[in-house]
Scaffold this motif. Structure first.
Motif, PDB file in Angstrom:
ATOM      1  N   ILE A 167       0.837  -1.204   0.000  1.00 37.59           N
ATOM      2  CA  ILE A 167       0.000   0.000   0.000  1.00 37.59           C
ATOM      3  C   ILE A 167       0.871   1.253   0.000  1.00 37.59           C
ATOM      4  O   ILE A 167       0.626   2.192  -0.759  1.00 37.59           O
ATOM      5  N   LEU A 168       1.894   1.260   0.831  1.00 38.62           N
ATOM      6  CA  LEU A 168       2.760   2.434   0.909  1.00 38.62           C
ATOM      7  C   LEU A 168       3.494   2.686  -0.401  1.00 38.62           C
ATOM      8  O   LEU A 168       3.615   3.832  -0.846  1.00 38.62           O
ATOM      9  N   ALA A 169       3.984   1.621  -1.031  1.00 37.31           N
ATOM     10  CA  ALA A 169       4.764   1.785  -2.263  1.00 37.31           C
ATOM     11  C   ALA A 169       3.886   1.989  -3.489  1.00 37.31           C
ATOM     12  O   ALA A 169       4.099   2.920  -4.267  1.00 37.31           O
ATOM     13  N   GLU A 170       2.904   1.137  -3.664  1.00 35.24           N
ATOM     14  CA  GLU A 170       2.133   1.139  -4.899  1.00 35.24           C
ATOM     15  C   GLU A 170       0.953   2.106  -4.894  1.00 35.24           C
ATOM     16  O   GLU A 170       0.651   2.708  -5.916  1.00 35.24           O
ATOM     17  N   SER A 179       8.630   6.438  -1.273  1.00 34.05           N
ATOM     18  CA  SER A 179       9.910   5.841  -1.648  1.00 34.05           C
ATOM     19  C   SER A 179      10.261   4.724  -0.662  1.00 34.05           C
ATOM     20  O   SER A 179       9.711   4.650   0.440  1.00 34.05           O
ATOM     21  N   LEU A 180      11.207   3.872  -1.060  1.00 34.54           N
ATOM     22  CA  LEU A 180      11.643   2.795  -0.173  1.00 34.54           C
ATOM     23  C   LEU A 180      12.211   3.354   1.128  1.00 34.54           C
ATOM     24  O   LEU A 180      11.967   2.806   2.206  1.00 34.54           O
ATOM     25  N   ALA A 181      12.961   4.451   1.030  1.00 35.07           N
ATOM     26  CA  ALA A 181      13.531   5.067   2.230  1.00 35.07           C
ATOM     27  C   ALA A 181      12.426   5.593   3.154  1.00 35.07           C
ATOM     28  O   ALA A 181      12.500   5.431   4.380  1.00 35.07           O
ATOM     29  N   GLU A 182      11.396   6.215   2.591  1.00 34.27           N
ATOM     30  CA  GLU A 182      10.283   6.715   3.407  1.00 34.27           C
ATOM     31  C   GLU A 182       9.555   5.562   4.084  1.00 34.27           C
ATOM     32  O   GLU A 182       9.181   5.659   5.249  1.00 34.27           O
ATOM     33  N   ILE A 183       9.359   4.476   3.348  1.00 35.81           N
ATOM     34  CA  ILE A 183       8.672   3.306   3.914  1.00 35.81           C
ATOM     35  C   ILE A 183       9.496   2.714   5.051  1.00 35.81           C
ATOM     36  O   ILE A 183       8.968   2.382   6.110  1.00 35.81           O
ATOM     37  N   ALA A 184      10.801   2.590   4.829  1.00 36.48           N
ATOM     38  CA  ALA A 184      11.680   2.038   5.860  1.00 36.48           C
ATOM     39  C   ALA A 184      11.619   2.886   7.130  1.00 36.48           C
ATOM     40  O   ALA A 184      11.534   2.349   8.236  1.00 36.48           O
ATOM     41  N   SER A 186      14.531  -2.037   7.881  1.00 37.99           N
ATOM     42  CA  SER A 186      15.617  -1.716   6.956  1.00 37.99           C
ATOM     43  C   SER A 186      15.091  -1.619   5.523  1.00 37.99           C
ATOM     44  O   SER A 186      14.048  -2.186   5.181  1.00 37.99           O
ATOM     45  N   SER A 187      15.838  -0.931   4.683  1.00 37.19           N
ATOM     46  CA  SER A 187      15.473  -0.813   3.265  1.00 37.19           C
ATOM     47  C   SER A 187      15.468  -2.181   2.595  1.00 37.19           C
ATOM     48  O   SER A 187      14.650  -2.443   1.712  1.00 37.19           O
ATOM     49  N   ASN A 188      16.375  -3.070   3.006  1.00 39.50           N
ATOM     50  CA  ASN A 188      16.409  -4.420   2.446  1.00 39.50           C
ATOM     51  C   ASN A 188      15.130  -5.185   2.780  1.00 39.50           C
ATOM     52  O   ASN A 188      14.599  -5.913   1.941  1.00 39.50           O
ATOM     53  N   THR A 189      14.638  -5.013   3.990  1.00 37.54           N
ATOM     54  CA  THR A 189      13.391  -5.664   4.386  1.00 37.54           C
ATOM     55  C   THR A 189      12.224  -5.110   3.581  1.00 37.54           C
ATOM     56  O   THR A 189      11.355  -5.871   3.137  1.00 37.54           O
ATOM     57  N   VAL A 190      12.215  -3.803   3.367  1.00 34.42           N
ATOM     58  CA  VAL A 190      11.162  -3.187   2.544  1.00 34.42           C
ATOM     59  C   VAL A 190      11.201  -3.774   1.143  1.00 34.42           C
ATOM     60  O   VAL A 190      10.166  -4.177   0.593  1.00 34.42           O
ATOM     61  N   THR A 191      12.392  -3.838   0.556  1.00 36.37           N
ATOM     62  CA  THR A 191      12.544  -4.369  -0.805  1.00 36.37           C
ATOM     63  C   THR A 191      12.059  -5.807  -0.885  1.00 36.37           C
ATOM     64  O   THR A 191      11.327  -6.173  -1.815  1.00 36.37           O
ATOM     65  N   SER A 192      12.435  -6.620   0.085  1.00 41.16           N
ATOM     66  CA  SER A 192      12.033  -8.024   0.098  1.00 41.16           C
ATOM     67  C   SER A 192      10.521  -8.170   0.231  1.00 41.16           C
ATOM     68  O   SER A 192       9.881  -8.911  -0.518  1.00 41.16           O
TER      69      SER A 192
END
Length: 196
Positions: free
Chosen positions: A146-149, A154-159, A165-171
């Motif tokens: 929901i936050l990204a799409e 951004s990934l940084a804002e979501i993190a 972490s940004s890696n967790t967001v990406t995964s």
């Protein structure tokens, strides 16, 4: 950036005078007027059932009012309000003991560009399908999706917002996109098979 991001908010309740209290009340009313539709939409997207939306949205604004003096401007006002909304909806889901998330509550109203009845029906059906798919995702994947799409953060804002972490967001985002895509394709194939 929203116009409300420039609202003048007090930084500490301990320094408020009677004049500051009046300004704070005015600021809260402006904040409420500006963000009420967004908070309502966000709560629905996070799976709050229609019959609980009024209470949850009210709880969000009570939390915002209580925490208003703690807003330090390190993020946009919209992001801060979103964070409060996310926290309240998480607490609601934790307390809730039975039933699936959501109840088919519409995610958004129809855009002005959808004027033809068939197009409006297709748009409504697509939104309903997306809400059902989101309700089937686990909470962590749903939040990141929901936050990204939908909210386009951004990934940084979501993190930062989710304190991961940004890696967790990406995964989580990759897994959520795959799950949504698979369920979307399965639902569309099922609809095509039924229409034969």
């Amino acid at each position: 950036m929203l116009a409300g991001d420039s609202l003048s908010l007090p930084h500490s309740r301990s320094r408020c005078t009677a004049t500051d209290d009046a300004a704070e009340t005015t600021d809260f009313r402006a904040l409420y007027d500006q963000f009420f539709p967004l908070v309502w939409k966000w709560a629905a997207r996070f799976g709050i059932p229609r019959d609980a939306l009024d209470d949850v949205v009210q709880e969000v604004f009570l939390a915002i009012h209580a925490q208003l003096g703690q807003f330090e401007g390190r993020s946009s006002l919209k992001t801060w309000v979103f964070g409060v909304t996310l926290g309240v909806t998480r607490n609601y889901r934790r307390k809730r003991t039975t039933g699936p998330a959501g109840d088919g509550c519409e995610m958004d109203s129809l855009p002005d560009s959808v004027a033809h009845p068939e197009a409006a029906a297709a748009h409504t059906a697509a939104l309903s399908l997306l809400q059902r798919i989101l309700n089937e995702l686990d909470v962590e994947k749903r939040e990141v999706f929901i936050l990204a799409e939908l909210e386009q953060l951004s990934l940084a804002e979501i993190a930062t917002l989710l304190q991961i972490s940004s890696n967790t967001v990406t995964s989580r985002l990759r897994l959520a996109r795959e799950a949504v895509q698979m369920r979307w394709e399965r639902a569309k194939a099922r609809d095509q098979w039924r229409s034969r």
